[in-house]
Design an enzyme around this catalytic site. Structure first.
Site, PDB file in Angstrom:
ATOM      1  N   ARG A 127       0.816  -1.207   0.000  1.00  0.00           N
ATOM      2  CA  ARG A 127       0.000   0.000   0.000  1.00  0.00           C
ATOM      3  C   ARG A 127       0.851   1.259   0.000  1.00  0.00           C
ATOM      4  O   ARG A 127       1.991   1.246   0.454  1.00  0.00           O
ATOM      5  CB  ARG A 127      -0.951   0.007   1.200  1.00  0.00           C
ATOM      6  CG  ARG A 127      -0.284  -0.148   2.553  1.00  0.00           C
ATOM      7  CD  ARG A 127      -1.284  -0.807   3.513  1.00  0.00           C
ATOM      8  NE  ARG A 127      -0.816  -0.842   4.889  1.00  0.00           N
ATOM      9  CZ  ARG A 127       0.052  -1.734   5.365  1.00  0.00           C
ATOM     10  NH1 ARG A 127       0.592  -2.625   4.557  1.00  0.00           N
ATOM     11  NH2 ARG A 127       0.407  -1.710   6.622  1.00  0.00           N
ATOM     12  N   CYS A 140      -3.888  22.150  12.035  1.00  0.00           N
ATOM     13  CA  CYS A 140      -3.636  21.654  13.387  1.00  0.00           C
ATOM     14  C   CYS A 140      -2.187  21.965  13.751  1.00  0.00           C
ATOM     15  O   CYS A 140      -1.277  21.725  12.958  1.00  0.00           O
ATOM     16  CB  CYS A 140      -3.853  20.148  13.431  1.00  0.00           C
ATOM     17  SG  CYS A 140      -5.422  19.653  12.715  1.00  0.00           S
ATOM     18  N   ASP A 304       3.823  12.769  17.475  1.00  0.00           N
ATOM     19  CA  ASP A 304       5.229  12.715  17.078  1.00  0.00           C
ATOM     20  C   ASP A 304       5.920  14.043  17.391  1.00  0.00           C
ATOM     21  O   ASP A 304       5.272  15.079  17.488  1.00  0.00           O
ATOM     22  CB  ASP A 304       5.319  12.402  15.576  1.00  0.00           C
ATOM     23  CG  ASP A 304       4.791  11.019  15.265  1.00  0.00           C
ATOM     24  OD1 ASP A 304       5.218  10.071  15.953  1.00  0.00           O
ATOM     25  OD2 ASP A 304       3.933  10.884  14.372  1.00  0.00           O
ATOM     26  N   ASP A 341       4.452   5.925  15.391  1.00  0.00           N
ATOM     27  CA  ASP A 341       5.023   5.889  14.047  1.00  0.00           C
ATOM     28  C   ASP A 341       6.530   6.043  14.210  1.00  0.00           C
ATOM     29  O   ASP A 341       7.008   7.074  14.675  1.00  0.00           O
ATOM     30  CB  ASP A 341       4.420   7.007  13.186  1.00  0.00           C
ATOM     31  CG  ASP A 341       3.998   6.482  11.827  1.00  0.00           C
ATOM     32  OD1 ASP A 341       4.780   5.721  11.230  1.00  0.00           O
ATOM     33  OD2 ASP A 341       2.903   6.840  11.370  1.00  0.00           O
TER      34      ASP A 341
HETATM   35  C1  LIG Z   1      -0.374   4.817   7.777  1.00  0.00           C
HETATM   36  C2  LIG Z   1       0.245   4.618   6.506  1.00  0.00           C
HETATM   37  C3  LIG Z   1      -0.299   3.721   5.575  1.00  0.00           C
HETATM   38  C4  LIG Z   1      -1.566   2.932   5.837  1.00  0.00           C
HETATM   39  O1  LIG Z   1      -1.408   2.060   6.910  1.00  0.00           O
HETATM   40  P1  LIG Z   1      -2.608   1.131   7.402  1.00  0.00           P
HETATM   41  O2  LIG Z   1      -2.098   0.506   8.631  1.00  0.00           O
HETATM   42  O3  LIG Z   1      -2.866   0.173   6.300  1.00  0.00           O
HETATM   43  O4  LIG Z   1      -3.787   2.022   7.616  1.00  0.00           O
HETATM   44  C5  LIG Z   1       0.361   3.545   4.378  1.00  0.00           C
HETATM   45  N1  LIG Z   1       1.502   4.205   4.099  1.00  0.00           N
HETATM   46  C6  LIG Z   1       2.062   5.067   4.966  1.00  0.00           C
HETATM   47  C7  LIG Z   1       3.319   5.745   4.610  1.00  0.00           C
HETATM   48  C8  LIG Z   1       1.442   5.313   6.195  1.00  0.00           C
HETATM   49  O5  LIG Z   1       1.989   6.181   7.053  1.00  0.00           O
HETATM   50  S1  SF4 Z   2      -3.507  17.039  10.929  1.00  0.00           S
HETATM   51 FE1  SF4 Z   2      -2.488  18.209   9.278  1.00  0.00          FE
HETATM   52  S2  SF4 Z   2      -3.321  17.341   7.387  1.00  0.00           S
HETATM   53 FE2  SF4 Z   2      -4.705  16.755   9.065  1.00  0.00          FE
HETATM   54  S3  SF4 Z   2      -6.291  18.365   9.117  1.00  0.00           S
HETATM   55 FE3  SF4 Z   2      -4.713  18.917  10.594  1.00  0.00          FE
HETATM   56  S4  SF4 Z   2      -3.374  20.267   9.434  1.00  0.00           S
HETATM   57 FE4  SF4 Z   2      -4.553  19.165   7.938  1.00  0.00          FE
END
Ligand SMILES: *Cc1c(COP(=O)(O)O)cnc(C)c1O
Ligand code: SF4
Length: 417
Positions: A127, A140, A304, A341
């Site tokens: 993905r 935000c 983060d 993350d």
């Molecule tokens: C979060 C994320 C996804 C999707 O992750 P899922 O766990 O499938 O929701 C895909 N690519 C990146 C770079 C992401 O940060």
């Molecule tokens: S977290 Fe970042 S991308 Fe998401 S709504 Fe807020 S400002 Fe926009």
């Protein structure tokens, strides 16, 4: 649309407009997308007038300028209690002199590192993340992509989109595209249509997801015209981003209802934020409220270390403590996965309380949500492994195919032996 009586959302934002500086604006105007966008709060003077900020704070904001852009829709602003300096919505979107621009990182997740085409991050095997715009209708303070705000508001060009599409076409292992931003649902409809339809056309793409905070920050955006674009390009999944129960207004509920009626499964990704939602009570109320409007809590993110937002971070153990307070105390549907993350492109790593008190070769001592312990006889491998013939009977000639599964389980079972 049917109106619920005794709506669960009355307590939160329903009367926010009435209390706010915009109480005299006719409701048709208030609900008009264009009016909202033309009246974004984005100058220190406007902010000062709305919140009665002290002169020093205003001076600090002027000095800070729009180094990290800020803009707040009147709708979202109306959810702020101007008399409460610690208001959770205010903490999320109103810039303040607390923002320490010397600490934190520009790109905490290393997204630029994994970029394979304009806006495309291909980090996981099957993905990709596709960032199609850097525009949001409100910004935000804790956004992990605030580095992108410094560029123009402009969404990606046709050429850039086409380049990303070429990458997707060439990579058959990609079966899942997550269209994000910025906020993709702020794009002009033709542009959104173009992106979704081009992605949809690719035969090996099975899943198209959109990440959007518009149901929360500008729910009037989810209008008939947008719904038609989404419907034409389905099936889609949408993940939205509610962080606090005060965001669960009638307007937000209506926006989610419209999407749900198109058959779009709705998920929610929250960020754990100090002084906003870092206690079990607040998040339980939020997650239960989301289920009432058919939105399934999906992830809870550890905040983060992004530049200028370190005052909004909690400890990781706070997140685990909150998960502990949710699991078992309310339905599993209301319990998202808590994730960190990892820096440098390591991706999402789930963290959960440890319910295993003790483990031996053939039994586990587990504790439940209420803290009671239970001895659980382990099943599977030890007994079966001593009788490989039985496996052959069970799986026939393909028995060897079952073996890797067994050996994968082995390190766990042998632990401490
Ligand atoms: C979060 C994320 C996804 C999707 O992750 P899922 O766990 O499938 O929701 C895909 N690519 C990146 C770079 C992401 O940060
Ligand atoms: S977290 Fe970042 S991308 Fe998401 S709504 Fe807020 S400002 Fe926009």
């Amino acid at each position: 649309m049917a109106r619920r009586t005794g709506s669960p959302f009355e307590a939160a934002g329903r009367h926010a407009k009435a209390r706010s500086a915009w109480r005299d604006i006719p409701i048709e105007q208030w609900n008009d997308l264009r009016w909202q966008l033309e009246h974004l709060v984005r100058t220190p003077d406007a902010l000062g007038a709305l919140l009665g900020l002290p002169a020093e704070e205003l001076a600090a904001l002027r000095a800070q300028g729009q180094r990290f852009r800020w803009a707040i829709s009147p709708y979202y602003f109306s959810l702020i209690d101007p008399n409460d300096p610690a208001d959770p919505i205010r903490r999320m979107v109103v810039p303040s002199s607390q923002e320490d621009l010397s600490s934190g990182e520009d790109d905490p997740l290393g997204e630029k590192h994994d970029q394979v085409a304009p806006g495309l991050t291909h980090r996981y095997p099957d993905r990709v993340l596709f960032v199609v715009t850097s525009f949001c209708s409100s910004y935000c303070r804790f956004c992990i992509r605030k580095r992108n705000w410094r560029k123009s508001d402009a969404a990606r060009s046709r050429d850039e989109i086409d380049e990303a599409i070429r990458y997707l076409r060439a990579h058959e292992e990609v079966r899942d595209v997550l269209v994000s931003g910025g906020d993709p649902l702020t794009l002009p409809h033709e542009q959104l249509e173009y992106i979704l339809s081009r992605v949809r056309e690719i035969p090996h793409i099975e899943l198209v997801r959109i990440g959007s905070r518009e149901p929360v920050m500008l729910p009037m955006r989810i209008d008939d015209a947008l719904c038609r674009v989404l419907d034409r390009n389905g099936p889609l999944w949408i993940n939205t981003h509610f962080n606090h129960p005060n965001e669960l207004t009638e307007e937000a509920a209506t926006a989610c209802e419209r999407l749900a009626r198109l058959g779009i499964p709705l998920g929610n990704q929250s960020v754990l934020l100090a002084g906003v939602n870092d206690d079990v009570g607040t998040l339980k109320k939020l997650f239960q409220g989301l289920l009432r409007i058919r939105v399934r809590p999906y992830y809870l993110y550890q905040a983060d270390p992004v530049v200028g937002a370190t005052h909004l971070r909690t400890s990781v153990s706070k997140g685990i403590e909150i998960m502990e307070g949710l699991r078992g105390h309310t339905t599993g549907l209301a319990v998202p996965t808590f994730v960190v993350d990892a820096p440098g492109g390591g991706g999402k790593i789930p963290l959960a309380p440890d319910y295993v008190v003790e483990r031996t070769a053939d039994r586990l001592v587990l504790r439940n949500y209420a803290g009671e312990t239970f001895v659980y006889p382990d099943g599977g491998r030890p007994a079966e492994a001593s009788k490989p013939a039985a496996l052959d009977v069970r799986y026939g000639r393909g028995a060897t195919r079952a073996l890797p599964v067994l050996s994968a389980a082995a390190p766990v079972d042998n632990d401490g032996e």
